[in-house]
Design an enzyme around this catalytic site. Structure first.
Site, PDB file in Angstrom:
ATOM      1  N   CYS A   1      -0.505  -7.586   0.766  1.00  0.00           N
ATOM      2  CA  CYS A   1       0.252  -8.053   1.926  1.00  0.00           C
ATOM      3  C   CYS A   1      -0.648  -8.839   2.873  1.00  0.00           C
ATOM      4  O   CYS A   1      -1.014  -9.972   2.564  1.00  0.00           O
ATOM      5  CB  CYS A   1       0.956  -6.882   2.613  1.00  0.00           C
ATOM      6  SG  CYS A   1       2.288  -7.408   3.730  1.00  0.00           S
TER       7      CYS A   1
ATOM      8  N   HIS B   1       3.886  -4.176  -1.430  1.00  0.00           N
ATOM      9  CA  HIS B   1       3.075  -2.972  -1.215  1.00  0.00           C
ATOM     10  C   HIS B   1       3.132  -2.063  -2.443  1.00  0.00           C
ATOM     11  O   HIS B   1       3.933  -1.123  -2.496  1.00  0.00           O
ATOM     12  CB  HIS B   1       3.567  -2.222   0.020  1.00  0.00           C
ATOM     13  CG  HIS B   1       3.161  -2.862   1.300  1.00  0.00           C
ATOM     14  ND1 HIS B   1       2.009  -2.539   1.971  1.00  0.00           N
ATOM     15  CD2 HIS B   1       3.734  -3.867   2.019  1.00  0.00           C
ATOM     16  CE1 HIS B   1       1.895  -3.277   3.059  1.00  0.00           C
ATOM     17  NE2 HIS B   1       2.935  -4.102   3.106  1.00  0.00           N
TER      18      HIS B   1
ATOM     19  N   GLU C   1       1.298   0.292  -3.232  1.00  0.00           N
ATOM     20  CA  GLU C   1       0.976   1.678  -2.892  1.00  0.00           C
ATOM     21  C   GLU C   1       2.212   2.467  -2.474  1.00  0.00           C
ATOM     22  O   GLU C   1       2.171   3.704  -2.412  1.00  0.00           O
ATOM     23  CB  GLU C   1      -0.090   1.723  -1.794  1.00  0.00           C
ATOM     24  CG  GLU C   1       0.398   1.518  -0.378  1.00  0.00           C
ATOM     25  CD  GLU C   1       0.679   0.064  -0.008  1.00  0.00           C
ATOM     26  OE1 GLU C   1       1.061  -0.175   1.157  1.00  0.00           O
ATOM     27  OE2 GLU C   1       0.518  -0.834  -0.866  1.00  0.00           O
TER      28      GLU C   1
END
Length: 227
Positions: free
Chosen positions: A114, A209, A211
């Site tokens: 990002c 993202h 994660e």
């Protein structure tokens, strides 16, 4: 190298509250180290520091993750600040740009997430769009949308099919930095991944993202390149 590669992750420097404490803290959402660990790496945090220490920090790690976070200061790419651009984070801009430059110079595998992708683009002379709509579901709420890889790229080698990804951003790549190529797009044409040619090492940025999702393939490729 033998064993699990050491993956450095950039962090926030922000006020935080926990237990009885309310003070400045080094922060990173737990999804980042957990994703590194699931991908087979050892995770270590790299809080903001003096930029002249970046090369020494990078020399001690096998791979680098530049994490998401606040908007990049438009002065870093010679643009006037939009009213929609968030407050600057000069300590992160300075430190993370130095980390990126050191990693590129040392050919240390690098993944920008990002903001990290945007900083990679800025570090190589690119610019950013300061506001777009449709890539988050509200303040503090991750959205989802499809991302389509560009065949023949490093990203496509890791994720060859179109996928739905967790997303939270309102800025995006505009003009690509020197040597960078787009390696994935959203349905609205937003550049969702960028990379350097494989001959320059493993250098990839993703606008979403990972994660916050279950797909660890991009991080696994970073860990593999760092091994």
């Amino acid at each position: 190298m033998a064993g699990q590669p050491l993956i450095g992750m950039s962090t926030y420097l922000a006020g935080a509250q926990w237990s009885v404490w309310d003070m400045e803290a080094v922060l990173l959402p737990a999804g980042y180290p957990r994703l590194v660990q699931r991908a087979g790496g050892l995770a270590v945090m790299l809080p903001p520091d003096a930029p002249e220490r970046a090369a020494a920090a990078v020399a001690r790690i096998d791979g680098l993750v530049v994490a998401g976070g606040p908007d990049v200061d438009p002065s870093r790419y010679d643009a006037e600040r939009s009213p929609l651009t968030g407050p600057p984070a000069p300590e992160r801009d300075t430190w993370e740009l130095a980390l990126i430059e050191a990693a590129l110079a040392a050919r240390v595998p690098l993944l920008g997430v990002c903001r990290g992708m945007q900083l990679l683009n800025v570090a190589l002379g690119g610019t950013l769009v300061q506001h777009i709509d449709g890539h988050a579901d509200g303040v503090g709420i991750f959205g989802r949308h499809s991302v389509k890889p560009v065949p023949g790229t490093l990203y496509a080698a890791a994720v060859p099919e179109e996928t739905s990804v967790p997303t939270y951003h309102h800025q995006a790549v505009d003009r690509l930095g020197k040597g960078l190529a787009a390696s994935a797009y959203a349905e609205d044409g937003t550049v969702e991944a960028i990379e350097l040619p494989e001959s320059d090492g493993w250098v990839v940025g993703v606008q979403w993202h990972p994660e916050m999702g279950e797909d660890a393939r991009v991080m696994r490729e970073l860990v593999r390149a760092a091994s």
